[in-house]
Enzyme design. Structure first.
Site, PDB file in Angstrom:
ATOM      1  N   SER A   1     -12.293   3.823   6.970  1.00  0.00           N
ATOM      2  CA  SER A   1     -12.731   4.238   7.940  1.00  0.00           C
ATOM      3  C   SER A   1     -12.991   5.857   7.951  1.00  0.00           C
ATOM      4  O   SER A   1     -12.161   6.520   7.274  1.00  0.00           O
ATOM      5  CB  SER A   1     -11.423   3.921   8.898  1.00  0.00           C
ATOM      6  OG  SER A   1     -10.529   2.646   9.169  1.00  0.00           O
TER       7      SER A   1
ATOM      8  N   ASP B   1       0.883  -1.369   0.285  1.00  0.00           N
ATOM      9  CA  ASP B   1       0.587   0.268   0.105  1.00  0.00           C
ATOM     10  C   ASP B   1       0.838   1.285   0.098  1.00  0.00           C
ATOM     11  O   ASP B   1       2.079   1.241   0.970  1.00  0.00           O
ATOM     12  CB  ASP B   1      -0.812   0.173   1.572  1.00  0.00           C
ATOM     13  CG  ASP B   1      -1.782   1.197   0.664  1.00  0.00           C
ATOM     14  OD1 ASP B   1      -2.356   1.740   0.332  1.00  0.00           O
ATOM     15  OD2 ASP B   1      -2.101   1.480   2.704  1.00  0.00           O
ATOM     16  N   HIS B   2       0.561   2.176  -0.724  1.00  0.00           N
ATOM     17  CA  HIS B   2       0.945   3.306  -1.199  1.00  0.00           C
ATOM     18  C   HIS B   2       2.512   2.990  -0.756  1.00  0.00           C
ATOM     19  O   HIS B   2       3.390   3.573  -0.285  1.00  0.00           O
ATOM     20  CB  HIS B   2       0.936   4.571  -0.216  1.00  0.00           C
ATOM     21  CG  HIS B   2      -0.200   4.974   0.558  1.00  0.00           C
ATOM     22  ND1 HIS B   2      -0.822   6.515  -0.514  1.00  0.00           N
ATOM     23  CD2 HIS B   2      -1.372   4.545   0.759  1.00  0.00           C
ATOM     24  CE1 HIS B   2      -1.719   6.305  -0.508  1.00  0.00           C
ATOM     25  NE2 HIS B   2      -2.514   5.266   0.504  1.00  0.00           N
TER      26      HIS B   2
ATOM     27  N   HIS C   1      -7.711   9.912   4.444  1.00  0.00           N
ATOM     28  CA  HIS C   1      -7.540   8.846   5.566  1.00  0.00           C
ATOM     29  C   HIS C   1      -7.634   9.115   7.458  1.00  0.00           C
ATOM     30  O   HIS C   1      -7.437  10.441   7.535  1.00  0.00           O
ATOM     31  CB  HIS C   1      -5.529   8.551   5.104  1.00  0.00           C
ATOM     32  CG  HIS C   1      -5.144   8.012   3.995  1.00  0.00           C
ATOM     33  ND1 HIS C   1      -4.244   9.355   3.075  1.00  0.00           N
ATOM     34  CD2 HIS C   1      -5.600   6.840   3.305  1.00  0.00           C
ATOM     35  CE1 HIS C   1      -4.310   7.766   2.035  1.00  0.00           C
ATOM     36  NE2 HIS C   1      -4.847   6.805   2.168  1.00  0.00           N
TER      37      HIS C   1
ATOM     38  N   HIS D   1      -9.285   4.426  -1.262  1.00  0.00           N
ATOM     39  CA  HIS D   1      -8.866   4.896  -0.140  1.00  0.00           C
ATOM     40  C   HIS D   1      -9.414   5.313   0.912  1.00  0.00           C
ATOM     41  O   HIS D   1     -10.478   5.898   0.798  1.00  0.00           O
ATOM     42  CB  HIS D   1      -7.829   5.056   0.012  1.00  0.00           C
ATOM     43  CG  HIS D   1      -6.098   4.378  -0.524  1.00  0.00           C
ATOM     44  ND1 HIS D   1      -5.543   4.418  -1.011  1.00  0.00           N
ATOM     45  CD2 HIS D   1      -6.541   3.745  -2.134  1.00  0.00           C
ATOM     46  CE1 HIS D   1      -4.725   4.032  -1.580  1.00  0.00           C
ATOM     47  NE2 HIS D   1      -4.926   3.692  -2.655  1.00  0.00           N
ATOM     48  N   GLY D   2      -8.628   4.597   2.654  1.00  0.00           N
ATOM     49  CA  GLY D   2      -9.265   5.458   3.619  1.00  0.00           C
ATOM     50  C   GLY D   2     -10.729   5.195   3.889  1.00  0.00           C
ATOM     51  O   GLY D   2     -11.825   6.476   4.099  1.00  0.00           O
TER      52      GLY D   2
END
Length: 280
Positions: free
Chosen positions: A208, A82-83, A178, A205-206
């Site tokens: 949550s 990831d990233h 994020h 992404h992100g």
């Protein structure tokens, strides 16, 4: 089951109309918990780790832990970078045995982003490893790195970017952020527009902090993968925090770690079921 190749994992999900969660790990306990949660749900997904979190370990260590975690179960699990912040990180992870890769050059100018992704794609595709790229900038905080950027993905750039880079999936910025400190404001209409243009599946992404009704709407627009980190980390850290508040002389790391695994696995199980609209 051994770790599953990223292409095979995506095909498995697509043929079953599933969206894949990608859960961020940092250490052994988180890795084992993610695999357990996916198995308990009997749904596929990724264990993933960012370049930044590899400061605590290294690609070979995470591959070893992920393989040990996955081999006990029969549900398909992939291992994703990831990233990925550099070509060197991409190579190191592919060489170690990661089954899926992200190269994140979204902070660069458009042409520089394309060049960086294309270079990673050429290396990864030689080893039959899919590559995720990012177009646009996602705000919030990722793995202790704060970002002030709020640049959404420009639909007019999507087709050119994907065709020239050869990436297999595209992470988009549509108001997602994020971490849990910033509030996401998902632009579903923008996501829908991008999905109609992009020749490859999309990644968000992100995850949550995004309300589940929004997630369920978003998955209708060619999403193949949704990332979750903060929810799982909070479950792990809270396990220790609550024990300390109850007894600040607590030193039983083993039992607390086992409890942390159980708690994180439960969160992972609930998340993968929820994003796939399966009753908990």
């Amino acid at each position: 089951m051994k770790l599953v190749n990223g292409y095979d994992l995506m095909k498995y999900a697509q043929t079953r109309n599933l969206v894949l969660p990608a859960f961020n790990t940092t250490n052994m306990e988180m890795t084992f918990a993610i695999a357990k949660g996916l198995n308990d749900a009997q749904l596929p997904g990724y264990i993933q780790i960012s370049s930044n979190n590899l400061r605590l370990s290294d690609p070979e260590t995470i591959v070893f832990l992920a393989r040990k975690a996955a081999v006990k179960y029969d549900i398909p699990i992939g291992l994703h970078l990831d990233h990925g912040k550099s070509y060197a990180d991409v190579k190191a992870c592919v060489n170690a045995g990661f089954t899926s890769i992200m190269i994140d050059a979204s902070h660069l100018l458009f042409e520089e982003n394309i060049a960086a992704v294309k270079k990673a794609v050429q290396y990864c595709h030689f080893y039959d490893i899919p590559v995720e790229a990012e177009l646009g900038a996602i705000g919030g905080k990722e793995d202790d790195m704060a970002s002030e950027s709020d640049c959404k993905t420009d639909p007019d750039m999507v087709l050119d970017f994907v065709e020239r880079t050869g990436c297999d999936t595209l992470a988009v910025a549509v108001g997602n952020v994020h971490g849990l400190e910033a509030k996401p404001k998902i632009d579903i209409s923008l996501l829908e527009k991008i999905s109609k243009i992009s020749p490859v599946p999309l990644v968000m992404h992100g995850g949550s902090g995004i309300p589940f009704d929004i997630i369920r709407e978003a998955v209708k627009h060619n999403l193949i993968k949704i990332n979750y980190g903060a929810d799982l980390r909070r479950a792990f850290v809270t396990t220790f925090g609550q024990a300390y508040e109850k007894n600040n002389m607590e030193t039983d790391i083993i039992d607390l770690s086992l409890s942390g695994v159980k708690n994180v696995a439960a969160v992972a199980e609930n998340l993968v079921k929820t994003i796939n609209d399966i009753p908990i």
